[in-house]
Design a protein around this motif. Sequence first.
Motif: not given
Lengths: 189, 180
Positions: A36-38, A40-42, A44-49
């Motif tokens: 579950y936590r992973q 959510i993190m995955q 969000a990762l593309p936010s880091w351009k």
Amino acid sequence: MNELCQRYQESFGDQEMPQELALHASTCESCKEFAYRQEIMQQALPSWKSATPSPDFALSVMARLAENQHRRKSLRDLLAELFSFRVAIPLPVGALACILFIISLLVNLFFWTDNPPGGMNTNQAGHVAVSPDMPTPPTLQAVNQNTYLPRIWNGAGAFLLIPMTDLHIPIVPLENEQSDVSNEKAEKI
Amino acid sequence: MIEDWVEQCRNGQTRSFALIVTALQDKIVEFLYRMTRNREAAEDLGQEVFLRAYRLLDRYDRKKAAFSTWLFTLARNLCLDELRKKRPLWVNLEDAAMAETSSDPDPHLQARDAELEQMIATAVATLDPIFREVFILRDYQHLSFEEVAEITGCPVGTVKSRLHRARLLLQDKLTPALNA
Ligand SMILES: [Zn+2]
């Protein structure tokens, strides 16, 4: 965390995850929480351009490459010009010369006497002394020690000569092995 | 196709190298940027990687790995060397420019995007380089475990455990904020 948890979590996201690990994860609270936590993190990762290379990146690389090649070619040409004349020593002659040289140096090294016969006064140790009864003064001790230095240099010189026996060093310019520079000159002519 | 260009380069066709650079520059600079968090450093190191690749082209063995994998290995080694030297400089985290990159027209969402981006970048930057590289290669570059193992010179098992460790560390840092 048991071994299955460890294996499941380490393989998370792997397309080829074994069936037993997937089955384990469906019943294990710890692995469910991790997944579950992973997730959510995955998300969000593309936010880091990312940074994209500048438009002239490839051009810059190619320009630097050309510059490096030019520099290397210049150095090669310079070396080619410097060594376009070589001295030819037949291998057996060179080897014989080196052997003789080394023998003479070894003789020199082991049988060298600091004092010519009947020349300067020497004490018992063979060192130069002002009088046979007096100890060698410190300055003359230094002179005596310094006589070892040329012997060491001679020995080193002999070792440096050894590789020369392997070289064919022609006195005249080589006709078959023309350098790039001479090829270029020939083309211009 | 890249392998063909490599062969052409080896046969003296330097122009084919421009095609290789164009094809792989994005991946390499992205990796270096995420490792260093510094655009200028990523660009400089990227150029150095390609120059080094050209110089060492004869050492590349297509039977052992894909050219891109080999290039990533060069990039990774160069980057770790530089990180050891310049770490204090790069840890002074970039990027005021990050906020400007958000394309969302809503200023609130824009600010939130920028905050999220900053948060992730900062969290990744706190990882030790040996965990960071594995995380970036796997979760951003989407390389296989085998490729990451080849690049980092570690067994697949080590790559997996490092990735797991990196993910747990990032989860601890990011999940509370992401849930909120
Ligand atoms: Zn479990």
